[in-house]
Design a protein around this motif. Structure first.
Motif, PDB file in Angstrom:
ATOM      1  N   ASP A  83       0.819  -1.209   0.000  1.00 26.87           N
ATOM      2  CA  ASP A  83       0.000   0.000   0.000  1.00 26.87           C
ATOM      3  C   ASP A  83       0.854   1.260   0.000  1.00 26.87           C
ATOM      4  O   ASP A  83       0.541   2.236  -0.681  1.00 26.87           O
ATOM      5  N   LEU A  84       1.937   1.263   0.753  1.00 27.19           N
ATOM      6  CA  LEU A  84       2.812   2.436   0.798  1.00 27.19           C
ATOM      7  C   LEU A  84       3.518   2.674  -0.531  1.00 27.19           C
ATOM      8  O   LEU A  84       3.864   3.807  -0.861  1.00 27.19           O
ATOM      9  N   MET A  85       3.725   1.627  -1.316  1.00 27.38           N
ATOM     10  CA  MET A  85       4.451   1.754  -2.573  1.00 27.38           C
ATOM     11  C   MET A  85       3.638   2.415  -3.684  1.00 27.38           C
ATOM     12  O   MET A  85       4.194   2.825  -4.695  1.00 27.38           O
ATOM     13  N   GLN A  86       2.364   2.577  -3.507  1.00 25.46           N
ATOM     14  CA  GLN A  86       1.552   3.121  -4.587  1.00 25.46           C
ATOM     15  C   GLN A  86       1.429   4.643  -4.500  1.00 25.46           C
ATOM     16  O   GLN A  86       1.554   5.231  -3.438  1.00 25.46           O
ATOM     17  N   ASN A 112      -3.759   1.620  -9.813  1.00 25.67           N
ATOM     18  CA  ASN A 112      -4.435   0.645 -10.676  1.00 25.67           C
ATOM     19  C   ASN A 112      -3.470  -0.306 -11.374  1.00 25.67           C
ATOM     20  O   ASN A 112      -3.909  -1.205 -12.088  1.00 25.67           O
ATOM     21  N   ASP A 113      -2.175  -0.128 -11.191  1.00 26.52           N
ATOM     22  CA  ASP A 113      -1.204  -0.983 -11.882  1.00 26.52           C
ATOM     23  C   ASP A 113      -1.338  -2.453 -11.508  1.00 26.52           C
ATOM     24  O   ASP A 113      -1.033  -3.328 -12.314  1.00 26.52           O
ATOM     25  N   SER A 114      -1.777  -2.725 -10.301  1.00 28.25           N
ATOM     26  CA  SER A 114      -1.914  -4.129  -9.904  1.00 28.25           C
ATOM     27  C   SER A 114      -2.973  -4.849 -10.742  1.00 28.25           C
ATOM     28  O   SER A 114      -2.907  -6.067 -10.917  1.00 28.25           O
ATOM     29  N   LEU A 115      -3.931  -4.102 -11.285  1.00 28.53           N
ATOM     30  CA  LEU A 115      -4.941  -4.724 -12.150  1.00 28.53           C
ATOM     31  C   LEU A 115      -4.332  -5.204 -13.461  1.00 28.53           C
ATOM     32  O   LEU A 115      -4.745  -6.225 -14.005  1.00 28.53           O
ATOM     33  N   GLN A 149       3.195   8.240   1.305  1.00 29.97           N
ATOM     34  CA  GLN A 149       3.192   7.221   0.268  1.00 29.97           C
ATOM     35  C   GLN A 149       4.512   7.330  -0.472  1.00 29.97           C
ATOM     36  O   GLN A 149       5.122   8.395  -0.501  1.00 29.97           O
ATOM     37  N   TRP A 150       4.967   6.230  -1.056  1.00 27.31           N
ATOM     38  CA  TRP A 150       6.251   6.244  -1.746  1.00 27.31           C
ATOM     39  C   TRP A 150       6.107   6.540  -3.233  1.00 27.31           C
ATOM     40  O   TRP A 150       7.050   6.954  -3.875  1.00 27.31           O
ATOM     41  N   GLY A 151       4.945   6.300  -3.796  1.00 31.07           N
ATOM     42  CA  GLY A 151       4.673   6.654  -5.191  1.00 31.07           C
ATOM     43  C   GLY A 151       5.455   5.853  -6.222  1.00 31.07           C
ATOM     44  O   GLY A 151       5.795   6.385  -7.272  1.00 31.07           O
ATOM     45  N   ILE A 152       5.714   4.589  -5.970  1.00 34.64           N
ATOM     46  CA  ILE A 152       6.477   3.770  -6.912  1.00 34.64           C
ATOM     47  C   ILE A 152       5.610   3.326  -8.089  1.00 34.64           C
ATOM     48  O   ILE A 152       6.072   3.264  -9.220  1.00 34.64           O
ATOM     49  N   PHE A 153       4.334   3.022  -7.851  1.00 39.40           N
ATOM     50  CA  PHE A 153       3.448   2.625  -8.937  1.00 39.40           C
ATOM     51  C   PHE A 153       2.064   3.229  -8.722  1.00 39.40           C
ATOM     52  O   PHE A 153       1.715   3.628  -7.627  1.00 39.40           O
TER      53      PHE A 153
END
Length: 156
Positions: free
Chosen positions: A100-103, A130-133, A123-127
């Motif tokens: 969750d923190l990576m999004q 919706n990228d997990s979809l 948040q870290w804002g790596i992805f």
């Protein structure tokens, strides 16, 4: 947030990779339960009943709040296995919180990893959220392969 299947896979793959293979369901449960315990009540009570319960149930979506829940839940298990139950549930939840923190979500942090010591969101804002979809087919294939490999090794 990553979808529930992504959280499931984040607990399932390490659990299935364990050679002993016991209690891996607790790791998976810990990986999906933070969303189930916090998001579903927020939707039901907040959207359908008009009650402002976001902060109450949002505390369960923090490591400290969910850690307390894991501690209480472990007491429903036999005394000699409580430490292992707590450890596996909490380890699964840490996988959940790290994902969750990576999004990147809503141009601002929405998670409070240091609650109750700090109410600062981050948040870290790596992805993108919706990228997990887009990764669903790949994650499904990896999950099926992991399941199949484990079952074939067990039968040999």
């Amino acid at each position: 947030m990553p979808d529930l299947f992504t959280h499931f896979v984040s607990g399932y793959i390490p659990g299935e990779s364990n050679p002993k293979g016991r209690n891996d369901a607790l790791l998976v449960t810990g990986a999906v339960l933070p969303d189930i315990l916090s998001r579903i009540p927020q939707i039901v009570f907040g959207n359908f009943m008009g009650l402002n319960v976001t902060n109450f149930f949002g505390a369960l979506h923090t490591p400290a709040g969910f850690g307390l829940f894991c501690y209480l839940l472990a007491h429903f298990f036999p005394a000699d296995g409580r430490k292992k139950v707590f450890t596996l549930l909490f380890a699964g939840s840490l996988l959940h919180f790290i994902l969750d923190l990576m999004q990147a979500q809503f141009n601002q942090g929405v998670y409070m990893p240091f609650f109750p010591f700090s109410f600062k969101t981050t948040q870290w804002g790596i992805f993108h959220y919706n990228d997990s979809l887009y990764l669903f087919p790949v994650l499904l294939a990896i999950t099926i392969f992991t399941y199949w490999r484990r079952r074939v090794k067990t039968k040999l």
